[in-house]
Design a protein around this motif. Structure first.
Motif, PDB file in Angstrom:
ATOM      1  N   GLU A   1       0.840  -1.204   0.000  1.00  0.00           N
ATOM      2  CA  GLU A   1       0.000   0.000   0.000  1.00  0.00           C
ATOM      3  C   GLU A   1       0.873   1.252   0.000  1.00  0.00           C
ATOM      4  OE1 GLU A   1      -4.216   1.305   0.355  1.00  0.00           O
ATOM      5  OE2 GLU A   1      -3.327  -0.679   0.125  1.00  0.00           O
ATOM      6  N   THR A   2       1.941   1.246   0.782  1.00  0.00           N
ATOM      7  CA  THR A   2       2.850   2.389   0.843  1.00  0.00           C
ATOM      8  C   THR A   2       3.524   2.631  -0.498  1.00  0.00           C
ATOM      9  OG1 THR A   2       3.250   2.068   3.203  1.00  0.00           O
ATOM     10  CG2 THR A   2       4.903   3.304   1.982  1.00  0.00           C
ATOM     11  N   ALA A   3       3.981   1.557  -1.147  1.00  0.00           N
ATOM     12  CA  ALA A   3       4.629   1.704  -2.460  1.00  0.00           C
ATOM     13  C   ALA A   3       3.673   2.325  -3.470  1.00  0.00           C
ATOM     14  CB  ALA A   3       5.120   0.345  -2.953  1.00  0.00           C
ATOM     15  N   LEU A   4       2.418   1.892  -3.447  1.00  0.00           N
ATOM     16  CA  LEU A   4       1.442   2.423  -4.402  1.00  0.00           C
ATOM     17  C   LEU A   4       1.091   3.877  -4.092  1.00  0.00           C
ATOM     18  CD1 LEU A   4      -0.892  -0.684  -4.722  1.00  0.00           C
ATOM     19  CD2 LEU A   4       0.933   0.040  -6.267  1.00  0.00           C
TER      20      LEU A   4
ATOM     21  N   ASP B   1       7.084  21.889  -0.941  1.00  0.00           N
ATOM     22  CA  ASP B   1       6.168  21.812   0.203  1.00  0.00           C
ATOM     23  C   ASP B   1       5.114  20.715   0.037  1.00  0.00           C
ATOM     24  OD1 ASP B   1       7.442  23.933   1.467  1.00  0.00           O
ATOM     25  OD2 ASP B   1       6.236  25.414   0.412  1.00  0.00           O
ATOM     26  N   ALA B   2       5.173  19.946  -1.064  1.00  0.00           N
ATOM     27  CA  ALA B   2       4.218  18.855  -1.259  1.00  0.00           C
ATOM     28  C   ALA B   2       4.420  17.808  -0.170  1.00  0.00           C
ATOM     29  CB  ALA B   2       4.396  18.234  -2.639  1.00  0.00           C
ATOM     30  N   LEU B   3       3.341  17.419   0.490  1.00  0.00           N
ATOM     31  CA  LEU B   3       3.410  16.523   1.640  1.00  0.00           C
ATOM     32  C   LEU B   3       3.017  15.101   1.270  1.00  0.00           C
ATOM     33  CD1 LEU B   3       3.708  16.192   4.773  1.00  0.00           C
ATOM     34  CD2 LEU B   3       1.229  16.646   4.892  1.00  0.00           C
ATOM     35  N   PHE B   4       3.906  14.144   1.545  1.00  0.00           N
ATOM     36  CA  PHE B   4       3.566  12.727   1.403  1.00  0.00           C
ATOM     37  C   PHE B   4       2.770  12.348   2.652  1.00  0.00           C
ATOM     38  CE2 PHE B   4       5.057   8.097   1.702  1.00  0.00           C
ATOM     39  CZ  PHE B   4       4.115   7.662   0.784  1.00  0.00           C
ATOM     40  N   GLY B   5       1.476  12.540   2.589  1.00  0.00           N
ATOM     41  CA  GLY B   5       0.605  12.380   3.750  1.00  0.00           C
ATOM     42  C   GLY B   5       0.309  10.932   4.057  1.00  0.00           C
ATOM     43  N   HIS B   6       1.321  10.212   4.461  1.00  0.00           N
ATOM     44  CA  HIS B   6       1.177   8.780   4.694  1.00  0.00           C
ATOM     45  C   HIS B   6       2.069   8.373   5.856  1.00  0.00           C
ATOM     46  CE1 HIS B   6       0.580   4.511   3.812  1.00  0.00           C
ATOM     47  NE2 HIS B   6       1.887   4.358   3.858  1.00  0.00           N
ATOM     48  N   GLY B   7       1.539   7.645   6.791  1.00  0.00           N
ATOM     49  CA  GLY B   7       2.316   7.146   7.919  1.00  0.00           C
ATOM     50  C   GLY B   7       1.466   6.236   8.767  1.00  0.00           C
ATOM     51  N   LEU B   8       2.100   5.470   9.619  1.00  0.00           N
ATOM     52  CA  LEU B   8       1.412   4.508  10.464  1.00  0.00           C
ATOM     53  C   LEU B   8       1.865   4.708  11.910  1.00  0.00           C
ATOM     54  CD1 LEU B   8       2.165   1.484   8.148  1.00  0.00           C
ATOM     55  CD2 LEU B   8      -0.038   2.630   8.309  1.00  0.00           C
ATOM     56  N   THR B   9       0.986   4.423  12.835  1.00  0.00           N
ATOM     57  CA  THR B   9       1.344   4.557  14.240  1.00  0.00           C
ATOM     58  C   THR B   9       2.615   3.776  14.564  1.00  0.00           C
ATOM     59  OG1 THR B   9      -0.958   4.869  14.895  1.00  0.00           O
ATOM     60  CG2 THR B   9       0.564   4.124  16.607  1.00  0.00           C
ATOM     61  N   TYR B  10       2.761   2.610  13.948  1.00  0.00           N
ATOM     62  CA  TYR B  10       3.897   1.742  14.275  1.00  0.00           C
ATOM     63  C   TYR B  10       4.994   1.770  13.214  1.00  0.00           C
ATOM     64  CZ  TYR B  10       0.721   0.115  17.868  1.00  0.00           C
ATOM     65  OH  TYR B  10      -0.125   0.069  18.942  1.00  0.00           O
ATOM     66  N   THR B  11       5.041   2.814  12.380  1.00  0.00           N
ATOM     67  CA  THR B  11       6.157   2.988  11.450  1.00  0.00           C
ATOM     68  C   THR B  11       7.475   3.050  12.229  1.00  0.00           C
ATOM     69  OG1 THR B  11       4.874   4.122   9.733  1.00  0.00           O
ATOM     70  CG2 THR B  11       7.214   4.617   9.838  1.00  0.00           C
ATOM     71  N   SER B  12       8.471   2.307  11.772  1.00  0.00           N
ATOM     72  CA  SER B  12       9.810   2.294  12.385  1.00  0.00           C
ATOM     73  C   SER B  12       9.771   1.891  13.858  1.00  0.00           C
ATOM     74  CB  SER B  12      10.485   3.671  12.231  1.00  0.00           C
ATOM     75  OG  SER B  12      10.628   4.023  10.880  1.00  0.00           O
TER      76      SER B  12
ATOM     77  N   MET C   1       3.917   5.955  -5.306  1.00  0.00           N
ATOM     78  CA  MET C   1       3.837   6.142  -6.766  1.00  0.00           C
ATOM     79  C   MET C   1       2.857   7.258  -7.102  1.00  0.00           C
ATOM     80  SD  MET C   1       1.490   5.410  -9.410  1.00  0.00           S
ATOM     81  CE  MET C   1       0.577   3.931  -8.973  1.00  0.00           C
ATOM     82  N   GLN C   2       1.702   7.279  -6.459  1.00  0.00           N
ATOM     83  CA  GLN C   2       0.711   8.319  -6.728  1.00  0.00           C
ATOM     84  C   GLN C   2       1.248   9.696  -6.354  1.00  0.00           C
ATOM     85  OE1 GLN C   2      -2.446   6.693  -4.336  1.00  0.00           O
ATOM     86  NE2 GLN C   2      -3.360   5.554  -6.029  1.00  0.00           N
ATOM     87  N   PHE C   3       1.870   9.797  -5.199  1.00  0.00           N
ATOM     88  CA  PHE C   3       2.466  11.062  -4.752  1.00  0.00           C
ATOM     89  C   PHE C   3       3.547  11.516  -5.717  1.00  0.00           C
ATOM     90  CE2 PHE C   3       5.956  12.973  -2.190  1.00  0.00           C
ATOM     91  CZ  PHE C   3       5.330  14.147  -1.810  1.00  0.00           C
ATOM     92  N   TYR C   4       4.415  10.606  -6.100  1.00  0.00           N
ATOM     93  CA  TYR C   4       5.520  10.902  -7.008  1.00  0.00           C
ATOM     94  C   TYR C   4       5.008  11.499  -8.316  1.00  0.00           C
ATOM     95  CZ  TYR C   4       9.283   9.626 -10.329  1.00  0.00           C
ATOM     96  OH  TYR C   4      10.236   9.630 -11.316  1.00  0.00           O
ATOM     97  N   ASN C   5       3.973  10.891  -8.882  1.00  0.00           N
ATOM     98  CA  ASN C   5       3.454  11.399 -10.146  1.00  0.00           C
ATOM     99  C   ASN C   5       2.666  12.695  -9.972  1.00  0.00           C
ATOM    100  OD1 ASN C   5       4.461   9.593 -12.135  1.00  0.00           O
ATOM    101  ND2 ASN C   5       3.073   8.014 -11.382  1.00  0.00           N
ATOM    102  N   ASN C   6       2.012  12.878  -8.851  1.00  0.00           N
ATOM    103  CA  ASN C   6       1.346  14.155  -8.590  1.00  0.00           C
ATOM    104  C   ASN C   6       2.358  15.284  -8.515  1.00  0.00           C
ATOM    105  OD1 ASN C   6      -1.240  13.108  -8.522  1.00  0.00           O
ATOM    106  ND2 ASN C   6      -1.252  12.827  -6.307  1.00  0.00           N
ATOM    107  N   VAL C   7       3.439  15.070  -7.781  1.00  0.00           N
ATOM    108  CA  VAL C   7       4.464  16.104  -7.631  1.00  0.00           C
ATOM    109  C   VAL C   7       5.123  16.416  -8.967  1.00  0.00           C
ATOM    110  CG1 VAL C   7       6.701  16.633  -6.554  1.00  0.00           C
ATOM    111  CG2 VAL C   7       4.878  15.592  -5.193  1.00  0.00           C
ATOM    112  N   ARG C   8       5.264  15.403  -9.803  1.00  0.00           N
ATOM    113  CA  ARG C   8       5.888  15.612 -11.116  1.00  0.00           C
ATOM    114  C   ARG C   8       4.918  16.128 -12.164  1.00  0.00           C
ATOM    115  NH1 ARG C   8       9.640  11.285 -13.456  1.00  0.00           N
ATOM    116  NH2 ARG C   8      10.278  13.159 -14.581  1.00  0.00           N
ATOM    117  N   GLY C   9       3.710  16.460 -11.746  1.00  0.00           N
ATOM    118  CA  GLY C   9       2.738  17.051 -12.678  1.00  0.00           C
ATOM    119  C   GLY C   9       2.115  16.057 -13.628  1.00  0.00           C
ATOM    120  N   ARG C  10       1.987  14.788 -13.176  1.00  0.00           N
ATOM    121  CA  ARG C  10       1.412  13.747 -14.025  1.00  0.00           C
ATOM    122  C   ARG C  10       0.287  13.038 -13.262  1.00  0.00           C
ATOM    123  NH1 ARG C  10       6.871  10.629 -15.856  1.00  0.00           N
ATOM    124  NH2 ARG C  10       6.678   9.948 -13.688  1.00  0.00           N
ATOM    125  N   PRO C  11      -0.764  13.754 -12.890  1.00  0.00           N
ATOM    126  CA  PRO C  11      -1.826  13.155 -12.070  1.00  0.00           C
ATOM    127  C   PRO C  11      -2.580  12.032 -12.763  1.00  0.00           C
ATOM    128  CG  PRO C  11      -2.496  15.305 -12.878  1.00  0.00           C
ATOM    129  CD  PRO C  11      -1.045  15.166 -13.209  1.00  0.00           C
TER     130      PRO C  11
END
Length: 472
Positions: A134-137, A327-338, A140-150
């Motif tokens: 889920e994180t990888a996908l 300033d684009a935010l990768f709004g993804h994280g989990l309580t138990y990340t790391s 990918m969505q964030f990466y393409n949004n930031v690069r102007g390819r929604p």
């Protein structure tokens, strides 16, 4: 008024305690339940584990054929891992990943970068395989949004695939029955054929089948449009789909098409990573590919603590850092990340792997595969296939048609039931039996496992003949 349990707060439930069965039926929802038994089901109770063995609720000792769920790589009851868990919990049990960090996660990220192929250098830690995919996908969505390819968001997956149980990861699954009653993000996923040589069209050679798969992939990219496809997600070996080992050269050719069309290649090593194929990661060492991301879980802690992650290419991160949207935010994280305990356990588990388990795996895997291959002598067995320390015995009505549907759909469960009586736990998948024991298994224990499996299949053949379900 609900019946009261005999078990008191804080009291340990013994492996053979029938009250555990009572409690499960009354309060526990099992994974992957059928509607007719959901919330009213008790499964085989496991009480203890030791090395390659587990003990069931009746006290019977069994070879742990599936290694839990592809994950108990260094074996049960490793005191080194238990001690690390205790020591880390006493030092730091948890910290919020939102604005603090811990040392074990930083050290583990470095060790993983050292073992990963190509320029995969940064790891985002999750709680397991589903959240890793889920994180990888989402990346990918964030990466393409930031690069102007929604619009570049479609995901290529394959028949026979299994990538998780979260909404987006489960949408990629291509196994029979996984999605019959479940919703998914179907508008985001394009499915391709499984790279299963056993199921290739009749009369087609393996080389021609490989060309067919590659041509289908290339044609799909041309038809759908590379400007709309964000990622391809593929297991190096399709694990829960029946241990599908792809034909030689197939993954390299798919990787090249992805590179040519700016499609991110996500190698799902939730099963194959951390020793199952004799290496920390199989993508580079076994298949000669350098993905853009690798997902992992299971063997990273040998199942002793829930942990997973995705390793990301330095190139992708550098492109984000150079973008016009700092300033684009990768709004993804989990309580138990790391999680500090999980990362500490993974570090010690990696020590165990590198100090001998990986070498032992590479030494014993050919013997494991050769001994299992002898089961093809049984007329119920259509094929035995595998790689490293993962294998599948596929049963068919007859070898000419390779038809599994004429058999009882629970033939795998029948074999498992007989093997359980004989001292082996099998992972049944409809008409298949999957074997992936702890990597520390010895040759003598491989012999025991294969002998029990042979007898379990033989007894199942007798059952099917008596019932008139199979002539054999």
């Amino acid at each position: 008024m609900a019946a009261q349990s005999k078990i008191k707060a804080g009291e340990l439930i013994e492996p053979g305690d029938g009250d555990a069965v009572e409690l499960a039926k009354r309060h526990l929802v099992q994974p992957w339940p059928y509607a007719g038994s959901v919330g009213n089901e008790a499964r085989a109770l496991i009480g203890e584990g030791d090395g390659i063995y587990i003990t069931d609720g009746s006290g019977k000792r069994l070879i742990d054929g599936p290694a839990g769920m592809w994950c108990i790589n260094v074996g049960h009851r490793r005191e080194e891992l238990a001690k690390v868990m205790y020591d880390q919990a006493m030092a730091l049990s948890y910290n919020t990943p939102w604005y603090t960090m811990n040392a074990p996660s930083a050290e583990l990220a470095r060790r993983i970068a050292d073992a990963a192929p190509g320029d995969l250098s940064h790891t985002f830690f999750t709680t397991g395989g589903s959240s890793a995919v889920e994180t990888a996908l989402r990346f990918m969505q964030f990466y393409n949004n930031v690069r102007g390819r929604p619009e570049k968001k479609l995901i290529l997956s394959r028949g026979g695939a299994y990538h998780g149980s979260t909404y987006l990861s489960a949408s990629l699954n291509g196994r029979p029955r996984d999605r019959d009653w479940m919703d998914g993000a179907d508008e985001l996923v394009v499915k391709l054929s499984s790279p299963d040589p056993f199921r290739r069209p009749k009369g087609m050679g393996v080389a021609a089948f490989t060309d067919f798969l590659v041509d289908q992939f290339r044609d799909t990219v041309a038809r759908v449009g590379a400007d709309r496809i964000g990622a391809f997600v593929g297991e190096p070996v399709q694990a829960s789909g029946g241990v599908i080992v792809p034909p030689d050269g197939y993954l390299k050719r798919i990787r090249e098409i992805c590179r040519e069309n700016d499609i991110l290649y996500v190698s799902d090593e939730v099963v194959t990573g951390f020793g199952r194929l004799g290496h920390v990661f199989a993508s580079g060492d076994m298949f000669g590919i350098e993905p853009d991301m690798i997902t992992f879980a299971k063997g990273v802690t040998s199942g002793y603590f829930p942990l997973g992650g995705v390793i990301i290419s330095e190139r992708l991160l550098e492109e984000l850092r150079r973008s016009n949207h700092p300033d684009a935010l990768f709004g993804h994280g989990l309580t138990y990340t790391s999680h500090p305990i999980g990362c500490a356990v993974a570090l010690k588990n990696l020590d165990l792997l590198e100090e001998g388990v990986l070498a032992h795996t590479r030494e014993i895997a050919p013997y494991f595969q050769a001994r299992l291959k002898t089961l093809e002598e049984l007329p119920l067995v259509g094929e035995v296939r595998g790689m490293g320390m993962m294998a599948c015995v596929e049963c068919v009505a007859d070898r000419e048609s390779k038809d599994p549907l004429q058999l009882d759909k629970d033939v795998g469960k029948r074999i498992d039931a007989h093997c359980h009586e004989l001292g082996l736990l099998v992972r049944p998948l409809i008409n298949m039996c999957v074997m992936s024991p702890p990597l520390i298994i010895s040759r003598e224990q491989v012999d025991d496992m294969v002998a029990i499996l042979r007898e379990g299949i033989s007894r199942t053949m007798d059952d099917l003949r008596k019932e008139g379900a199979w002539r054999g």
